[in-house]
Design an enzyme around this catalytic site. Structure first.
Site: not given
Ligand code: AGP
Length: 608
Positions: A2, A27, A74, A100-101, A481, A485, A488, A504, A603
């Site tokens: 949001c 976001r 959102w 928001n929230g 990571e 990526k 996502e 395993h 985000k």
């Molecule tokens: C990263 O590509 C993601 N979008 C997500 O995992 C992100 O790193 C996570 O939500 C943590 O966010 P922050 O670093 O703002 O706390």
């Protein structure tokens, strides 16, 4: 998650709101709306889906005024429909609210309002706030003060009332709100990126603050009506850094900004004159350092991967044991917290709800609290006593790239700083400092790999519903990571695994053409990993290898080698992740997906 923008000024408000909302799109959201004070009425437009749908509505049903609110939602309570989009209004259509929230007493409030005869028109918790404000008495500020004790949960709310056409009122408990002080205009937003193009003078609201924002000034009060003074800060981010700057996507721009982001971050921490780290940012007193016996790193997502790398760095350089936790697990697992412990919340946004809760738990348990954060003034920033600011600049792409690599540099700097403060520094420190200074150049070289080299990798990954990413040691988190990526932004399943664990279980997945991405270390575990790759090849799977140096020894096990410059092993993760970011990017582009705003993701994850 949001986004909020509010405006009071002299300009037509609709373009201002749409522009602000566009800057908040990153976001993550699934509906949008705005309210404008027009001719003694509150007029609301909302639309499900992308902002373009709201723009279309605004074109068909033009609104005029100089005061208004905008929101990208959102979905939490209720589906992402037009009826559930914000702003929500009260029964009389006098008050409009964006939020928001999440309200935790949603069910009780809803039942109470329904029992009192209020006909609710949405499934949202936000409408409950609008209805409560509408039913209260007095000015909008008085109504907010009367309503605050009724709200349980997290909220950042901005409201307008048709009877006060020159006023926007904002209040928060949890999610952030920032007021932008302009020239003949003032704004309020959930995120500074929505304000940067109009002003860089801001004040951050604290939890429990209520701000009355008018064109000629801003007044902040607490819940009991008493005045609160909040310092005006001038942000050093410029608006251009939140633009695409000729790149097709923010993510690609941000990948290529990494050499500069690392350069700025290194400069912020290093004392080049004495080849050491300037620990001022960490700010631990000598007695606190003397007590320090262990560290906990808490984070989510990509920041958690940074923490996993940080464990290697800190343990090797300081000898202190480090535990790494998902913040969402830490907050519920009763960790052993005491005053011999330094807890570091690692967060790009500084607003991740789980990370903040874990940090609060640590603080309340008597630990020393630090943060590695990319957002000065954010909630994590204000919560922690010791702060290391990463200098990534605004990161707009939902998939984190430059924030991650700057976190790694911050972690190494923290490790060096602690090592020096603990009296453990030796010749290695000066060598690592020199390596940090050379790092931006190494990143430039890693980014200079011919894009054509990625074609085979892109083809293999985009043609398979699943893939496996393998790494060992400090490069194992880089495998995690790389897999994250890809997941996502391409929606393809990828699993990160320590290479030694493959036998395993995951080895059962391997078959002809199945893509395996390996992040190949130097040193003793290189041969071990090469052995693992032989096992992969023996089952007909395809191997894409990222390695330091030319990778000549990988020719017999890899279908594709992506070479990166060799740096100190503690810094190799920073360089090795770049080809994986680019690979994920290219796969998502090849699949025609929305790289910067992938489905379902936000985000900044400001709810639990
Ligand atoms: C990263 O590509 C993601 N979008 C997500 O995992 C992100 O790193 C996570 O939500 C943590 O966010 P922050 O670093 O703002 O706390």
């Amino acid at each position: 998650m949001c986004g909020i923008i509010g405006y009071v000024g002299g300009d037509e408000v609709v373009p201002v709101l749409l522009d602000g909302l566009r800057r908040l799109e990153y976001r993550g959201y699934d509906s949008a709306g705005m309210a404008v004070l027009e001719g003694g009425a509150v007029r609301v437009l909302r639309a499900a889906g992308k902002l373009a749908n709201l723009e279309q509505r605004a074109y068909q049903e033009p609104l005029h005024g100089t005061v208004g609110l905008g929101h990208t939602r959102w979905a939490t309570h209720g589906a992402p429909t037009e009826a559930n989009a914000h702003p929500q209004t009260d029964a009389a259509g006098s008050v409009a609210v964006v939020h928001n929230g999440i309200l935790e007493n949603y069910a009780a409030l809803r039942a109470e309002l329904a029992a009192a005869g209020c006909r609710l028109r949405s499934d949202t918790d936000t409408e409950l706030i609008a209805q409560l404000l509408g039913a209260a008495a007095g000015s909008l500020l008085e109504r907010v003060l009367a309503t605050l004790p009724r709200l349980v949960g997290q909220y950042a709310v901005v409201a307008v009332r048709r009877e006060e056409p020159d006023t926007v009122v904002a209040f928060r408990n949890g999610p952030p709100l920032v007021v932008g002080l302009g020239d003949g205009e003032n704004l309020v937003a959930s995120d500074v990126t929505a304000l940067l193009h109009r002003t860089r003078r801001v004040l951050f609201l604290e939890n429990g603050d209520v701000a009355v924002v008018r064109r000629d000034g801003v007044r902040v009060v607490r819940g009991d009506g008493s005045a609160a003074a909040r310092p005006v800060e001038v942000l050093d981010w410029d608006a251009a850094r939140a633009e695409k700057g000729g790149y097709r996507h923010f993510m690609l721009k941000e990948i290529h900004e990494q050499p500069d982001a690392i350069r700025n971050t290194v400069l912020a921490y290093l004392d080049t004159a004495r080849h050491g780290v300037n620990l001022e940012g960490l700010g631990l007193a000598p007695d606190e350092l003397a007590r320090l016996r262990r560290l906990h790193l808490v984070a989510c997502g990509t920041s958690w991967h940074a923490a996993l790398v940080g464990k290697f760095m800190i343990e090797e350089l300081t000898g202190l044991p480090v535990e790494v936790d998902y913040a969402s697990e830490y907050r519920y697992r009763r960790p052993l917290i005491g005053d011999d412990l330094l807890v570091v919340g690692i967060t790009q946004s500084g607003e991740t709800a789980d990370t903040l809760a874990a940090m609060e738990l640590a603080r309340d348990g008597g630990a020393q609290l630090a943060t590695i954060c990319n957002s000065r003034g954010s909630s994590a920033w204000r919560l922690a006593r010791s702060r290391l600011l990463t200098q990534a600049g605004p990161e707009i792409g939902v998939a984190s790239t430059k924030a991650f690599t700057t976190q790694l540099v911050a972690l190494l700097s923290m490790a060096l700083g602690l090592r020096e403060a603990l009296g453990r520094a030796d010749h290695r420190d000066a060598e690592l400092v020199a390596e940090l200074q050379r790092l931006p150049l190494a990143l430039e070289q890693a980014l200079a790999i011919d894009p054509a080299r990625y074609e085979l990798g892109c083809e293999l990954l985009s043609g398979s519903a699943d893939s496996l990413y393998l790494g060992r040691g400090i490069l194992y988190p880089i495998a995690l990571e790389g897999a994250l990526k890809l997941k996502e932004i391409s929606y393809l399943h990828a699993e990160g695994y320590p290479a030694g664990e493959m036998k395993h279980g995951p080895i059962a997945l391997l078959q002809e053409g199945f893509p395996v991405v390996a992040v190949v270390p130097d040193g003793p575990s290189r041969d071990k990993l090469l052995g693992n790759l032989m096992e992969v090849r023996a089952r007909g799977a395809a191997v894409l290898a990222v390695t330091a140096g030319d990778g000549a020894d990988l020719a017999h096990v890899a279908d594709l080698v992506l070479p990166v410059p060799r740096v100190d092993p503690l810094l190799q993760p920073v360089v090795a992740v770049l080809p994986l970011q680019l690979l994920a990017y290219q796969v998502a582009v090849a699949l025609g997906l929305d790289v910067d705003q992938p489905r379902n993701l936000a985000k900044s994850v400001t709810v639990e």
